[in-house]
Design a protein around this motif. Sequence first.
Motif, mmCIF file in Angstrom:
data_model
loop_
_atom_site.group_PDB
_atom_site.id
_atom_site.type_symbol
_atom_site.label_atom_id
_atom_site.label_comp_id
_atom_site.label_asym_id
_atom_site.label_seq_id
_atom_site.Cartn_x
_atom_site.Cartn_y
_atom_site.Cartn_z
ATOM 1 N N ASP A 105 -3.634 15.666 -42.307
ATOM 2 C CA ASP A 105 -3.021 16.972 -42.092
ATOM 3 C C ASP A 105 -1.523 16.815 -41.819
ATOM 4 O O ASP A 105 -1.045 15.742 -41.430
ATOM 5 N N ARG A 106 -0.789 17.908 -41.985
ATOM 6 C CA ARG A 106 0.650 17.902 -41.690
ATOM 7 C C ARG A 106 0.880 17.819 -40.180
ATOM 8 O O ARG A 106 0.233 18.530 -39.414
ATOM 9 N N LYS A 107 1.796 16.946 -39.760
ATOM 10 C CA LYS A 107 2.081 16.785 -38.335
ATOM 11 C C LYS A 107 2.529 18.101 -37.718
ATOM 12 O O LYS A 107 2.146 18.430 -36.582
ATOM 13 N N GLU A 108 3.340 18.861 -38.467
ATOM 14 C CA GLU A 108 3.840 20.128 -37.928
ATOM 15 C C GLU A 108 2.695 21.085 -37.625
ATOM 16 O O GLU A 108 2.740 21.824 -36.634
ATOM 17 N N ALA A 109 1.668 21.083 -38.459
ATOM 18 C CA ALA A 109 0.524 21.964 -38.239
ATOM 19 C C ALA A 109 -0.258 21.529 -37.002
ATOM 20 O O ALA A 109 -0.662 22.363 -36.179
ATOM 21 N N VAL A 110 -0.470 20.225 -36.870
ATOM 22 C CA VAL A 110 -1.222 19.723 -35.712
ATOM 23 C C VAL A 110 -0.441 19.968 -34.424
ATOM 24 O O VAL A 110 -1.006 20.385 -33.401
ATOM 25 N N ASP A 111 0.857 19.732 -34.460
ATOM 26 C CA ASP A 111 1.699 20.031 -33.287
ATOM 27 C C ASP A 111 1.526 21.490 -32.870
ATOM 28 O O ASP A 111 1.367 21.799 -31.678
ATOM 29 N N GLY A 112 1.566 22.376 -33.855
ATOM 30 C CA GLY A 112 1.414 23.800 -33.559
ATOM 31 C C GLY A 112 0.047 24.122 -32.980
ATOM 32 O O GLY A 112 -0.074 24.973 -32.085
ATOM 33 N N ASN A 113 -0.972 23.443 -33.464
ATOM 34 C CA ASN A 113 -2.314 23.677 -32.930
ATOM 35 C C ASN A 113 -2.419 23.234 -31.478
ATOM 36 O O ASN A 113 -3.038 23.913 -30.652
ATOM 37 N N PHE A 114 -1.814 22.095 -31.156
ATOM 38 C CA PHE A 114 -1.815 21.656 -29.755
ATOM 39 C C PHE A 114 -1.059 22.656 -28.874
ATOM 40 O O PHE A 114 -1.450 22.911 -27.728
ATOM 41 N N ARG A 115 0.027 23.219 -29.395
ATOM 42 C CA ARG A 115 0.766 24.212 -28.609
ATOM 43 C C ARG A 115 -0.091 25.454 -28.356
ATOM 44 O O ARG A 115 -0.029 26.048 -27.271
ATOM 45 N N ARG A 116 -0.893 25.854 -29.340
ATOM 46 C CA ARG A 116 -1.780 26.995 -29.148
ATOM 47 C C ARG A 116 -2.807 26.714 -28.056
ATOM 48 O O ARG A 116 -3.105 27.579 -27.228
ATOM 49 N N VAL A 117 -3.356 25.507 -28.057
ATOM 50 C CA VAL A 117 -4.325 25.142 -27.023
ATOM 51 C C VAL A 117 -3.661 25.131 -25.650
ATOM 52 O O VAL A 117 -4.219 25.622 -24.656
ATOM 53 N N ALA A 118 -2.465 24.566 -25.579
ATOM 54 C CA ALA A 118 -1.750 24.516 -24.305
ATOM 55 C C ALA A 118 -1.516 25.920 -23.750
ATOM 56 O O ALA A 118 -1.672 26.164 -22.547
#
Length: 287
Positions: free
Chosen positions: A66-79
């Motif tokens: 997966d794209r790192k930017e997408a995963v980063d954004g997903n972690f931010r949503r969880v946070a």
Amino acid sequence: MEVKRKGQRGTVGAEVLKRNTVGEMEWLTFPALEKTGMVRHLFTTRLGGGSEGIFASMNLSYTRGDRKEAVDGNFRRVAKALGCAIEDFVCADQTHTTNIRKVTAADRGKGVTKPKDYQDTDGLITNEAGVVLVTFYADCVPLFLVDRKNRAIGLSHSGWKGTVGRMGACTLAAMEKAYGTKPEDVTAAIGPSICQDCYEVSGDVAAQFAKEFSGKIADEILISKGGDKYLLDLWKANFYVFTEAGVPAEQISVTDICTCCNPDYLFSHRASQGKRGNMGAFLGLAY
């Protein structure tokens, strides 16, 4: 989205898992863990993230393409859902071991905002607020542990290797050594994972469970299909790991949602034939 549930498995009269939504994001929580008043926690679903294709949409793996930017954004949503920062997360390095790492504030961010300096770590424990433990799944079993007396927590990944290795008991032992945890003071939860109806294993795997667990328990967790194939109940096996380690049965919540039965809602390695992302289990002490 309609979710197939396997029937009541937790404390009688209580909801085992609660569905939570904000916008398009949906996650699961255990009311029994919430009732302790000590932790913030969740288990992600596939819904509400920014990933695309086979990773759609709440993928939390950096290693599957997966794209790192997408995963980063997903972690931010969880946070945001947890009310913390992504710098608070500390991630496991899962290789199907029963190794446990004691986590402190110095580990914050490892696996998300900075690299991990450890390997082969399937379980995490801490007694420090401000640290959020993170483990990853796509059929294997998440184990949540909350020591109500000593204010300590554990979060462990338990596939079949971890289960036959008694990962739940290993996590309890690590918490006892580090924090003085006693099993009778622990509220535990066994999270969404593959159910017995969906989990076929070979005879050599079944033989390891038959050897590790008593005859009666082995008969409960293994169903022969013939042809050296068996159906394995990881939920019940992990439940017995906890009870045999001393956690009272009424203090253990067991999932009623199967990953493989719900491939549009949860990532499942078996259902997708490996073409998938990862969900995450998150557990932190409240301030």
